[in-house]
Design an enzyme around this catalytic site. Structure first.
Site, mmCIF file in Angstrom:
data_model
loop_
_atom_site.group_PDB
_atom_site.id
_atom_site.type_symbol
_atom_site.label_atom_id
_atom_site.label_comp_id
_atom_site.label_asym_id
_atom_site.label_seq_id
_atom_site.Cartn_x
_atom_site.Cartn_y
_atom_site.Cartn_z
ATOM 1 N N ASN A 1 -70.404 41.282 4.444
ATOM 2 C CA ASN A 1 -70.523 40.861 6.182
ATOM 3 C C ASN A 1 -68.833 39.723 5.385
ATOM 4 O O ASN A 1 -68.535 39.796 6.473
ATOM 5 C CB ASN A 1 -71.373 39.335 5.986
ATOM 6 C CG ASN A 1 -71.565 38.841 7.718
ATOM 7 O OD1 ASN A 1 -70.952 38.764 8.313
ATOM 8 N ND2 ASN A 1 -71.690 37.171 7.678
ATOM 9 N N HIS B 1 -73.603 38.005 12.802
ATOM 10 C CA HIS B 1 -73.260 38.524 14.335
ATOM 11 C C HIS B 1 -72.581 39.636 14.967
ATOM 12 O O HIS B 1 -71.856 40.572 13.692
ATOM 13 C CB HIS B 1 -72.351 37.102 14.753
ATOM 14 C CG HIS B 1 -72.680 35.410 14.241
ATOM 15 N ND1 HIS B 1 -73.266 35.209 13.735
ATOM 16 C CD2 HIS B 1 -72.300 35.455 15.922
ATOM 17 C CE1 HIS B 1 -73.113 33.518 13.768
ATOM 18 N NE2 HIS B 1 -73.301 33.606 15.194
#
Length: 182
Positions: free
Chosen positions: A108, A78
């Site tokens: 991430n 995201h």
């Protein structure tokens, strides 16, 4: 400016964030958020609902599809984080692939997630923040997953209106990435 990145750009406005999407990379070029402490409090009460989906507002030949990420070894990272979304509608919007970049899994989870948490902590303390997050595509030999170009780096720029100060992070999209903070 790289003309390839500018190919097929389209602005998409969502409930609490907006992006500029590149049909050339099939990723966002940046996401802009206005983060308020009260929205973060509302977001904390929501269970995560992982329903990734292709963005129907984008032409099929310029958007990422779920198949692009399948068995790629990359996370769907995201830019505007789901944990910042105050309600189900904005949470669903955050799971649009138009808000994603292929992100190294370890990066991430172990590097980028703590940066996002630090920004949320800052927003709770400050009351509000303006945040720009995006990928960088540096070099001439870029990787692809499916039809999506993998960014070499990610950045996050944060501005506090209360303090009239800004901070920025710039990090390589890799498992063992150095973090540059300004």
């Amino acid at each position: 400016q790289n003309r390839k990145l500018a190919a097929g750009t389209q602005e998409l406005c969502y409930g609490v964030f907006g992006i500029v999407h590149s049909g050339g990379t099939r990723t966002p070029l940046w996401a802009a958020e206005y983060i308020r402490a009260d929205n973060l409090d509302r977001a904390r009460k929501l269970d995560r609902d992982d329903k990734f989906h292709a963005e129907q507002q984008l032409p099929r030949g310029q958007r990422a599809e779920l198949a692009d990420y399948a068995r790629s070894g990359y996370d769907r990272g995201h830019l505007a984080p789901n944990a910042n979304m105050p309600d189900r509608r904005t949470q669903r919007e955050s799971f649009s692939l138009a808000n994603m970049v292929p992100q190294d899994r370890k990066h991430n989870r172990d590097i980028w997630a703590p940066i996002e948490n630090a920004v949320r902590t800052m927003a709770r303390k400050e009351g509000e923040l303006y945040v720009i997050t995006g990928p960088a595509f540096l070099g001439s030999s870029l990787k692809k997953v499916g039809n999506v170009i993998v960014p070499t780096h990610l950045y996050k720029v944060v501005y506090s209106p209360r303090q009239k100060l800004a901070a920025a992070w710039f990090t390589e999209n890799a498992a063992e990435a150095p973090i540059n903070v300004v």
